[in-house]
Design an enzyme around this catalytic site. Structure first.
Site, PDB file in Angstrom:
ATOM      1  N   SER A 287      44.855 -76.951 -70.877  1.00 47.05           N
ATOM      2  CA  SER A 287      45.826 -76.129 -71.572  1.00 47.05           C
ATOM      3  C   SER A 287      46.699 -75.350 -70.606  1.00 47.05           C
ATOM      4  O   SER A 287      46.488 -75.344 -69.403  1.00 47.05           O
ATOM      5  CB  SER A 287      45.104 -75.157 -72.487  1.00 47.05           C
ATOM      6  OG  SER A 287      44.453 -74.178 -71.698  1.00 47.05           O
ATOM      7  N   LYS A 288      47.649 -74.688 -71.192  1.00 42.35           N
ATOM      8  CA  LYS A 288      48.573 -73.852 -70.444  1.00 42.35           C
ATOM      9  C   LYS A 288      47.823 -72.774 -69.662  1.00 42.35           C
ATOM     10  O   LYS A 288      48.208 -72.404 -68.562  1.00 42.35           O
ATOM     11  CB  LYS A 288      49.517 -73.218 -71.470  1.00 42.35           C
ATOM     12  CG  LYS A 288      50.693 -72.499 -70.887  1.00 42.35           C
ATOM     13  CD  LYS A 288      51.640 -72.109 -71.997  1.00 42.35           C
ATOM     14  CE  LYS A 288      52.031 -70.660 -71.915  1.00 42.35           C
ATOM     15  NZ  LYS A 288      52.806 -70.232 -73.087  1.00 42.35           N
ATOM     16  N   ARG A 289      46.766 -72.285 -70.261  1.00 44.10           N
ATOM     17  CA  ARG A 289      45.995 -71.228 -69.604  1.00 44.10           C
ATOM     18  C   ARG A 289      45.368 -71.693 -68.297  1.00 44.10           C
ATOM     19  O   ARG A 289      45.182 -70.910 -67.368  1.00 44.10           O
ATOM     20  CB  ARG A 289      44.895 -70.723 -70.534  1.00 44.10           C
ATOM     21  CG  ARG A 289      45.440 -70.048 -71.768  1.00 44.10           C
ATOM     22  CD  ARG A 289      44.308 -69.545 -72.610  1.00 44.10           C
ATOM     23  NE  ARG A 289      43.405 -68.727 -71.814  1.00 44.10           N
ATOM     24  CZ  ARG A 289      42.831 -67.627 -72.259  1.00 44.10           C
ATOM     25  NH1 ARG A 289      43.081 -67.226 -73.490  1.00 44.10           N
ATOM     26  NH2 ARG A 289      42.017 -66.942 -71.502  1.00 44.10           N
ATOM     27  N   ALA A 291      46.676 -73.736 -66.228  1.00 42.42           N
ATOM     28  CA  ALA A 291      47.726 -73.693 -65.233  1.00 42.42           C
ATOM     29  C   ALA A 291      47.792 -72.300 -64.624  1.00 42.42           C
ATOM     30  O   ALA A 291      47.833 -72.131 -63.405  1.00 42.42           O
ATOM     31  CB  ALA A 291      49.052 -74.067 -65.866  1.00 42.42           C
TER      32      ALA A 291
END
Length: 535
Positions: A287-289, A291
């Site tokens: 997920s974006k998290r 990153a």
RNA sequence: GGUCCGUUCGUCUAGGGGUUAGGACGUAUCCCUUUCACGGAUAAAACACGGGUUCGAUUCCCGUACGGACUACCA
């Protein structure tokens, strides 16, 4: 293309259509993203696999934008998708921007054609109108949950208690429709039926219809849901293979049922459900998290969400080369069956088969991505690399000839991971050191080094030839011999004086690029400024 | 909870009834380099568990565990 006789012969025992069509149809696959934000790297991989499959089989790859949910529309997301694929070199044959014979390629622009298909299903008795409000739906779920029903859903049992064309008198249904009351159209899932599909990656998957629910096909805003739209469009667009993420597997039986009810079984695409891309640590979907947490990108391009203002990093901006990125991505879940790992796009097309896609989820390892990038970076010609360096230099306001930039890249590329490293790690090619690496100075700066450098400077001054790496080395050797100092003892100090740091490419090459005059200047500066380190 | 999918070194994976279970990234060590890397070599490192089937199972079957996806008028 004419059928051959053998197939016609078989057709007495097997349905001709399926054999005929499967053999004669051109391979057509699609990538169908939703423009709801930045395209996730998993989506890029899905697009890539579709593309590789199409090209391998001499077929067509197309993009269809699935924008049936107007509430989730994000401006710029569509452009982002287009740009991402272009950057990765994933070329389309048909898409919303260039068009094609099966357009339009945006579901919002196809809106008018879906209702007739939904109505066709209603007529055939495979779908029905439902008038329940969202409050009534919530109440139904709560009621069922309270009654400890395992899966509270709108299905063959519960629909008998709801407000729909199956329970309401015909007159009332007509009246409600005529009055403009909002309604949806739901599929009527059979009570007892085994639904099976043969997934290209997972083999036979069987689901009992009693576990499926009466999914909404047409929403009350007149838009189809994904389930309806994707079947209708895939059929109309002649899609032969649906290669998509594993998150679709649970709804695949529903899709099979829809093909059946429409009477399109003969041309139903084959399904391939791709394994998920997982977090590098622990578990779960990437997920974006992740990153943010690990400091590496999970999106192809940098992106700022226009609604939230949230920003995500991109592989492109982080310095990953498109070919390296694609190579890395292709191997995340697929392998060629031998031990080769470096594949150009053309080689990937040649080697790619769905059979060699793995079944299990894949953790994302940025180390491997970096390794690929190094390999591709080193393979690039210096003049091409120079463009990156020139760009960095321009930003810094430093003038440089393309020739010098190419030379710097040539000696730097063995140690670089990203094009930005040329500037970051090679500043000393352009800027005289104003400070020195303290640790190296502490360890290597002494009287021997100063003596050696003084002698080296004399040799450089005395020589009138153009400096080359060989000459630079010869002069240093001479200087050291005169002083009776071993080269190994002072080399690090010499490097420190000239570059300010303890690591870098071959020093003699550095000297050549920097030039004799500048080297002499730097030697003087170092001797003057490092005195404090001599004990 | 229910349905479905999955499980080989830390990671990506090859393999498949009898193998010293192979490769790559990463890690460590050594060699090369009178500098830094690159490169080369070596090492540590895996078949989730329990039952079957079998002469033999990491491989086939069944369970269990663990993980994941899905479970919206989102895709």
């Amino acid at each position: 293309m004419p059928l051959n006789f053998q197939i016609i012969g078989i057709s007495k025992h097997f349905p001709l259509h399926s054999i005929h069509i499967n053999m004669e149809r051109e391979v057509r696959v699609r990538f169908a993203p939703s423009p709801t934000g930045a395209l996730h790297i998993g989506g890029v991989r899905t697009a890539l696999y579709n593309y590789l499959f199409a090209k391998k089989n001499g077929g067509k790859f197309l993009i269809r934008i699935e924008d049936t949910d107007q509430t989730r529309f994000v401006p710029g997301a569509e452009e982002y998708i287009k740009e991402s694929l272009a950057w990765a070199g994933i070329e389309t044959d048909e898409d919303p921007w260039k068009g094609g014979p099966h357009g339009p390629y945006r579901q919002s622009e196809r809106k008018a054609m879906y209702m007739q298909y939904a109505l066709d299903l209603v007529e055939k008795g495979h779908a029905y109108y439902a008038f329940d409000t969202s409050e009534e739906l919530d109440a139904m779920r709560e009621r069922l949950t309270a009654a400890r029903v395992v899966s509270p859903q709108y299905n063959s049992i519960t629909r008998t208690t709801m407000k729909n064309s199956l329970t309401l008198p015909e007159d009332e249904v007509k009246a409600r429709l005529a009055s403009g009351e909002p309604y949806v159209i739901r599929i009527k899932i059979p009570r007892k039926e085994e639904v099976r599909l043969n997934d290209m990656i997972r083999g036979w998957v069987m689901v009992h219809s009693s576990t499926l629910d009466d999914k909404v096909l047409m929403k009350s805003d007149g838009m189809p849901t994904y389930h309806l739209a994707n079947i209708v469009d895939d059929h109309l667009m002649g899609i032969t293979h649906v290669i998509r993420g594993e998150e679709w597997l649970p709804s695949a039986p529903l899709h099979v049922l829809l093909y059946k009810y429409f009477g399109w079984e003969d041309t139903m695409p084959q399904f391939a459900h791709l394994p998920l891309l997982l977090k590098p640590d622990g578990n779960g979907k990437l997920s974006k998290r992740d990153a943010e947490k690990h400091g590496f990108p999970v999106f192809p391009l940098e992106w700022t969400d226009p609604n939230t203002g949230g920003q995500v990093a991109g592989f492109r901006e982080s310095g990953y080369l498109p070919d390296a990125f694609v190579n890395f991505l292709a191997l995340l879940g697929w392998n060629p069956g031998n031990q080769e790992e470096i594949f150009s796009k053309e080689q990937l097309i040649e080697a790619f088969t769905v059979e060699r896609i793995g079944k299990s989820g894949t953790k994302f390892d940025i180390n491997k991505a970096n390794w690929f990038n190094e390999i591709y970076l080193r393979a690039k010609p210096n003049v091409e690399l120079a463009e990156y360096l020139l760009a960095s230099l321009k930003q810094e306001g430093i003038a440089c000839t393309p020739e010098k930039a190419a030379k710097v890249c040539g000696v730097m590329k063995e140690r670089a991971t990203f094009p930005t490293d040329f500037w970051k790690e090679g500043k000393f090619f352009f800027l005289s050191p104003t400070s020195f690496d303290e640790k190296i100075a502490e360890k290597k700066w002494n009287n021997d080094t100063v003596n050696a450098l003084t002698a080296y400077k004399e040799e450089l001054l005395a020589n009138t030839e153009t400096i080359t790496p060989e000459l630079a080395k010869a002069l240093l050797t001479t200087a050291l011999e005169k002083k009776g100092i071993g080269m190994g003892k002072v080399m690090q100090g010499v490097r420190l004086a000239i570059t300010g740091v303890g690591a870098g490419p071959d020093l003699m090459e550095v000297i050549e690029i920097i030039g004799k005059e500048e080297v002499i200047k730097r030697i003087d500066f170092a001797i003057d400024n490092l005195k404090a380190y001599i004990h």
